[in-house]
Design a protein around this motif. Structure first.
Motif, short mmCIF file in Angstrom:
data_model
loop_
_atom_site.label_atom_id
_atom_site.label_comp_id
_atom_site.label_asym_id
_atom_site.label_seq_id
_atom_site.Cartn_x
_atom_site.Cartn_y
_atom_site.Cartn_z
N ALA A 399 15.67 27.51 44.08
CA ALA A 399 16.34 27.59 45.38
C ALA A 399 15.70 26.66 46.40
O ALA A 399 16.39 25.94 47.13
N LEU A 400 14.37 26.67 46.46
CA LEU A 400 13.68 25.83 47.44
C LEU A 400 13.80 24.35 47.07
O LEU A 400 13.88 23.49 47.97
N THR A 401 13.82 24.03 45.79
CA THR A 401 14.00 22.64 45.36
C THR A 401 15.38 22.14 45.75
O THR A 401 15.55 20.99 46.19
N ARG A 402 16.38 22.99 45.60
CA ARG A 402 17.73 22.61 46.02
C ARG A 402 17.76 22.33 47.51
O ARG A 402 18.35 21.33 47.95
N VAL A 403 17.12 23.20 48.29
CA VAL A 403 17.07 22.99 49.74
C VAL A 403 16.36 21.68 50.07
O VAL A 403 16.82 20.89 50.90
N ALA A 404 15.22 21.44 49.41
CA ALA A 404 14.47 20.21 49.67
C ALA A 404 15.30 18.98 49.34
O ALA A 404 15.29 17.98 50.06
N GLY A 405 16.08 19.04 48.25
CA GLY A 405 16.90 17.91 47.87
C GLY A 405 18.05 17.68 48.83
O GLY A 405 18.38 16.53 49.15
N SER A 406 18.62 18.79 49.34
CA SER A 406 19.76 18.65 50.25
C SER A 406 19.34 18.13 51.62
O SER A 406 20.15 17.55 52.35
N ARG A 407 18.07 18.33 51.97
CA ARG A 407 17.57 17.87 53.27
C ARG A 407 16.87 16.52 53.16
O ARG A 407 16.42 15.99 54.16
N GLY A 408 16.70 16.02 51.93
CA GLY A 408 15.95 14.78 51.73
C GLY A 408 16.73 13.54 52.12
O GLY A 408 17.91 13.57 52.38
#
Length: 408
Positions: A399-408
């Motif tokens: 979940a956090l990796t998805r968030v990090a990727g979407s904000r990158g």
């Protein structure tokens, strides 16, 4: 005609509406939006210990049961059963390195939470300036606001030994404003940091110099790792009468369900705390008090084994979380908490808590609960059953990796 609000003005102060500048709403409304009411609501709840995986010592229930079979044990002095206090005073004296008189220096409380509220209610007047570590246990500031105190946060500073209370900031505050008391946990909740001997000595020096009290929550003082040195503030020169030490077995020994703790302080402070307890709860749970006669006496091997188990889970948890791009997390020297920093992910701690509930099925404590410096952090308790916890960590990382990727 509309009904008057059911909440008193003093209760509304505990909502901390001024925190809206950081999180967009009051602390109370943020808690409500995340359903942070202690129930878990069917999710894996990391706001507390898993007392199934980490149960109390084997002697806890029989000791409670033996007391409960004797109806004469139902009522005790307000500050606790005489025999329980006698035993506890001896074991606490050995722990703290000071002489604790069972009749004058010790009171049994309704858990550490009840002990904190009784202590602050006994010592703090409306308008008193109270210094509070930042970050610090989530309910303390709410208690102080309820009592009408002016809360001034003292930051933690980074050091090779982990976050430490900023003594320069504390000295400037106590020297210029004058403070009624300082409140801090050691080991710190939520960061897991253990104060060094130099930090503890510095707090003592300032308390004596500027004549203030220190309330120190030492609930996790036995849950320290890697031979970390733990220094008891009450044993510092000139500090026994200035220190209120909160102790108990609710976490390290998983006795939280028994709702009993210990408050250690000078005689005048214990007298004041007893008056508050008499009005609010009469006494700590009478049968549960007897469990504390075995605490610090028959649990040394138990605690040693538990510390080793939790250290192993801490290590694997840190390794798992570090797979999230940009997430920063440092293992603490004590407690069973981690304090991950997600600020570089471009998402608030409120959003992190919401995402982890929705996508990972995990309840975490968002950083805003612990003070202004908590923005961009969250707290997790890793005292959990290992297989279930590993699976939950996989979901959290995803979940956090998805968030990090979407904000990158």
């Amino acid at each position: 005609m509309p009904l008057r609000s059911a909440e008193s003005a003093r209760l509304r102060r505990t909502h901390l509406p001024e925190r809206a500048s950081l999180i967009g709403t009051s602390v109370r409304d943020a808690d409500l939006s995340l359903r942070l009411d202690g129930a878990g609501h069917g999710l894996l709840d990391t706001t507390h210990f898993d007392t199934v995986r980490f149960p109390p010592p084997a002697w806890a229930l029989p000791t409670f049961g033996a007391a409960a079979e004797d109806g004469a044990q139902a009522y005790t002095a307000y500050r606790g059963n005489d025999e329980v206090r006698r035993v506890c005073a001896a074991s606490v004296s050995a722990l703290l390195g000071v002489e604790v008189d069972p009749g004058r220096h010790l009171a049994m409380s309704t858990g550490t939470q009840g002990g904190l509220f009784s202590t602050l209610s006994a010592l703090v007047d409306d308008g008193d300036v109270v210094a509070l570590a930042d970050p610090e246990y989530l309910f303390v500031e709410r208690m102080l606001r309820f009592l009408g105190a002016e809360v001034v946060r003292v930051p933690m500073v980074d050091s090779p030994d982990g976050p430490q209370l900023d003594l320069e900031a504390l000295g400037a505050l106590s020297g210029s404003r004058g403070i009624r008391l300082l409140l801090s946990s050691n080991p710190n909740n939520p960061t897991g940091a253990v104060y060094t001997p130099a930090t503890v000595a510095g707090i003592a020096r300032l308390a004596v110099r500027d004549d203030f009290l220190v309330v120190v929550d030492q609930l996790y003082c036995r849950l320290v790792y890697d031979e970390a040195v733990f220094t008891h503030l009450a044993a510092q020169p000139g500090m026994f009468e200035r220190t209120v030490t909160m102790l108990g077995g609710s976490k390290t020994e998983s006795l939280s369900g028994y709702r009993v703790g210990v408050v250690v302080a000078g005689a005048a402070v214990i007298d004041a705390i007893e008056q508050v307890m008499a009005m609010s709860c009469l006494r700590a749970p009478a049968y549960a008090q007897h469990v504390m006669t075995r605490w610090l006496v028959d649990d040394h091997d138990f605690v040693n084994d538990r510390v080793l188990e939790l250290k192993a889970i801490q290590k694997s948890t840190v390794q798992a979380l570090l797979a999230v791009p940009g997430l920063r997390v440092e293992p603490g020297a004590g407690t069973a908490y981690l304090w991950p920093d997600v600020s570089s992910l471009g998402i608030s701690d409120v959003e992190v808590a919401r995402v982890l509930q929705a996508e990972a099925g995990v309840v975490v404590s968002p950083g805003y609960q612990f003070g202004p410096s908590g923005a961009g952090h969250f707290r997790i308790c890793y005292a959990r059953e290992e297989v279930t916890w590993d699976e939950a960590l996989d979901r959290m990382v995803a979940a956090l990796t998805r968030v990090a990727g979407s904000r990158g």
